[in-house]
Design a protein around this motif. Sequence first.
Motif, PDB file in Angstrom:
ATOM      1  N   LEU A   1      -2.463 -12.839 -17.341  1.00 44.18           N
ATOM      2  CA  LEU A   1      -3.106 -13.998 -17.972  1.00 44.18           C
ATOM      3  C   LEU A   1      -2.866 -14.044 -19.480  1.00 44.18           C
ATOM      4  N   LEU A   2      -2.714 -12.886 -20.111  1.00 45.33           N
ATOM      5  CA  LEU A   2      -2.467 -12.846 -21.557  1.00 45.33           C
ATOM      6  C   LEU A   2      -1.262 -13.697 -21.937  1.00 45.33           C
ATOM      7  N   LEU A   3      -0.139 -13.450 -21.271  1.00 43.07           N
ATOM      8  CA  LEU A   3       1.087 -14.176 -21.595  1.00 43.07           C
ATOM      9  C   LEU A   3       1.091 -15.565 -20.964  1.00 43.07           C
ATOM     10  N   TRP A   4       0.479 -15.679 -19.783  1.00 40.14           N
ATOM     11  CA  TRP A   4       0.429 -16.985 -19.132  1.00 40.14           C
ATOM     12  C   TRP A   4      -0.323 -18.005 -19.992  1.00 40.14           C
ATOM     13  N   ASN A   5      -1.405 -17.596 -20.625  1.00 36.44           N
ATOM     14  CA  ASN A   5      -2.190 -18.517 -21.440  1.00 36.44           C
ATOM     15  C   ASN A   5      -1.417 -19.016 -22.656  1.00 36.44           C
ATOM     16  N   ILE A   6      -0.556 -18.156 -23.229  1.00 34.30           N
ATOM     17  CA  ILE A   6       0.309 -18.619 -24.316  1.00 34.30           C
ATOM     18  C   ILE A   6       1.201 -19.737 -23.806  1.00 34.30           C
ATOM     19  N   PHE A   7       1.805 -19.478 -22.651  1.00 37.37           N
ATOM     20  CA  PHE A   7       2.750 -20.425 -22.056  1.00 37.37           C
ATOM     21  C   PHE A   7       2.059 -21.734 -21.664  1.00 37.37           C
ATOM     22  N   ALA A   8       0.964 -21.633 -20.913  1.00 35.30           N
ATOM     23  CA  ALA A   8       0.273 -22.826 -20.412  1.00 35.30           C
ATOM     24  C   ALA A   8      -0.302 -23.661 -21.542  1.00 35.30           C
ATOM     25  N   SER A   9      -1.005 -22.999 -22.460  1.00 36.33           N
ATOM     26  CA  SER A   9      -1.597 -23.714 -23.593  1.00 36.33           C
ATOM     27  C   SER A   9      -0.518 -24.270 -24.518  1.00 36.33           C
TER      28      SER A   9
ATOM     29  N   LEU B   1      -0.757 -18.765 -29.756  1.00 32.55           N
ATOM     30  CA  LEU B   1      -0.604 -17.376 -30.201  1.00 32.55           C
ATOM     31  C   LEU B   1      -1.871 -16.895 -30.902  1.00 32.55           C
ATOM     32  N   PHE B   2      -2.577 -17.797 -31.556  1.00 31.82           N
ATOM     33  CA  PHE B   2      -3.856 -17.458 -32.177  1.00 31.82           C
ATOM     34  C   PHE B   2      -4.853 -17.016 -31.105  1.00 31.82           C
ATOM     35  N   ASP B   3      -4.903 -17.744 -29.989  1.00 28.53           N
ATOM     36  CA  ASP B   3      -5.782 -17.367 -28.883  1.00 28.53           C
ATOM     37  C   ASP B   3      -5.376 -16.011 -28.301  1.00 28.53           C
ATOM     38  N   PHE B   4      -4.070 -15.750 -28.259  1.00 31.74           N
ATOM     39  CA  PHE B   4      -3.576 -14.483 -27.718  1.00 31.74           C
ATOM     40  C   PHE B   4      -4.096 -13.298 -28.518  1.00 31.74           C
ATOM     41  N   VAL B   5      -4.107 -13.419 -29.828  1.00 34.43           N
ATOM     42  CA  VAL B   5      -4.564 -12.318 -30.680  1.00 34.43           C
ATOM     43  C   VAL B   5      -5.995 -11.916 -30.327  1.00 34.43           C
ATOM     44  N   MET B   6      -6.834 -12.904 -30.059  1.00 35.49           N
ATOM     45  CA  MET B   6      -8.234 -12.619 -29.748  1.00 35.49           C
ATOM     46  C   MET B   6      -8.381 -11.944 -28.382  1.00 35.49           C
ATOM     47  N   THR B   7      -7.641 -12.435 -27.393  1.00 35.61           N
ATOM     48  CA  THR B   7      -7.729 -11.845 -26.047  1.00 35.61           C
ATOM     49  C   THR B   7      -7.028 -10.483 -25.980  1.00 35.61           C
ATOM     50  N   PHE B   8      -6.039 -10.281 -26.842  1.00 35.92           N
ATOM     51  CA  PHE B   8      -5.312  -9.009 -26.832  1.00 35.92           C
ATOM     52  C   PHE B   8      -6.229  -7.859 -27.228  1.00 35.92           C
ATOM     53  N   ILE B   9      -7.186  -8.115 -28.093  1.00 32.93           N
ATOM     54  CA  ILE B   9      -8.151  -7.079 -28.484  1.00 32.93           C
ATOM     55  C   ILE B   9      -8.953  -6.611 -27.274  1.00 32.93           C
TER      56      ILE B   9
ATOM     57  N   SER C   1       8.318  -9.002 -25.143  1.00 36.84           N
ATOM     58  CA  SER C   1       7.643  -9.893 -24.199  1.00 36.84           C
ATOM     59  C   SER C   1       7.115 -11.144 -24.901  1.00 36.84           C
ATOM     60  N   LEU C   2       6.544 -10.949 -26.093  1.00 36.32           N
ATOM     61  CA  LEU C   2       6.039 -12.095 -26.847  1.00 36.32           C
ATOM     62  C   LEU C   2       7.167 -13.030 -27.270  1.00 36.32           C
ATOM     63  N   PHE C   3       8.306 -12.456 -27.636  1.00 38.70           N
ATOM     64  CA  PHE C   3       9.452 -13.268 -28.049  1.00 38.70           C
ATOM     65  C   PHE C   3       9.977 -14.102 -26.886  1.00 38.70           C
ATOM     66  N   ILE C   4      10.095 -13.478 -25.712  1.00 32.86           N
ATOM     67  CA  ILE C   4      10.558 -14.214 -24.526  1.00 32.86           C
ATOM     68  C   ILE C   4       9.588 -15.346 -24.196  1.00 32.86           C
ATOM     69  N   THR C   5       8.289 -15.028 -24.237  1.00 36.09           N
ATOM     70  CA  THR C   5       7.275 -16.050 -23.966  1.00 36.09           C
ATOM     71  C   THR C   5       7.359 -17.176 -24.981  1.00 36.09           C
ATOM     72  N   PHE C   6       7.583 -16.818 -26.240  1.00 37.50           N
ATOM     73  CA  PHE C   6       7.651 -17.814 -27.316  1.00 37.50           C
ATOM     74  C   PHE C   6       8.826 -18.755 -27.137  1.00 37.50           C
ATOM     75  N   ILE C   7      10.020 -18.218 -26.871  1.00 37.89           N
ATOM     76  CA  ILE C   7      11.194 -19.100 -26.752  1.00 37.89           C
ATOM     77  C   ILE C   7      11.115 -19.956 -25.486  1.00 37.89           C
ATOM     78  N   ALA C   8      10.545 -19.389 -24.409  1.00 34.83           N
ATOM     79  CA  ALA C   8      10.378 -20.172 -23.176  1.00 34.83           C
ATOM     80  C   ALA C   8       9.391 -21.310 -23.406  1.00 34.83           C
ATOM     81  N   THR C   9       8.292 -21.007 -24.088  1.00 30.78           N
ATOM     82  CA  THR C   9       7.278 -22.026 -24.369  1.00 30.78           C
ATOM     83  C   THR C   9       7.811 -23.085 -25.316  1.00 30.78           C
TER      84      THR C   9
END
Length: 287
Positions: A94-102, A137-145, A174-182
């Motif tokens: 869900l961590l990476l999925w939420n970056i992608f979906a949002s 990515l801002f939301d990711f930082v909070m959930t990553f904690i 992983s974040l880079f792949i998610t970023f370029i895909a998004t």
Amino acid sequence: MELSLKTVYLLSMEYEIKPHEKLSLNVKELWLYRELFFFFTWRDIKVKYKQTVLGFAWAVLQPLIMMLIFSAVGQAFNIPDEGMPRPLFSFSGLLLWNIFASGITGSGNSMVSNSNIIKKIYFPRLIIPLSSVLVSLFDFVMTFIIFIGMLVFYSIKGQTHTDIMGFLLVLPISLFITFIATCGIGTLLAALNIKYRDFRYVIPFMVSVLLFLTPVIYPISGTRYPWAKLLFALNPLYSAIELFRSTFSPGTLHIHLVFISLASAVFFFIVGLFYFRKTEAYFADLA
């Protein structure tokens, strides 16, 4: 937030609006407008949580609730979890999925939402969809904690073992792949949505479908059909999630499937950027 005099001056300058090279991010121009980049990102963050009682806590509550639901469903239907604690398995996906979906939801609707400013002034149009991705990515930082806390908890209990050095290496990849895909899919949808308004209905439906085609709830090893594994590997998010999990999962990492997924992410990034650059000259007329 107030813009600096430099940014106001840049916005007041006259430009001939025409696209740059179709496969160029034009980083130099984006850097020139970096304050506007920050302004759009911070504005979207404030608007997203404006007049909410819990505020930024929603960025954590949503994936936590989804994790509980997915864990309960996985337990009830005995869905494989590759030997990981089920909550950790679900939350890591869900961590990476939420970056992608949002990210694709925000960027896909961003050009239409900002149509008024597009008509009035010139600035690099890429700033609008890319700033929407940065909000996710801002939301990711909070959930990553929260995720780090879960990882430490299950490591202390002896239910998982984490390769710390491997984790620190794999995380930015992983974040880079998610970023370029998004960014790729998001910019493609943004350009399509401003011309074909049907996409405002397609985007949420597509996000819902993609959730079940991404190894968030279940691992790809759950299927015994090779063609199904190849089909799932075409998902650009597969490689990001599998690499991310590989440092704390006892499951096997299928390198060939990871490379297929990585190629898919690069493909969508190139196609999205190309189509956006090709059509951006007409955005002001279509908005």
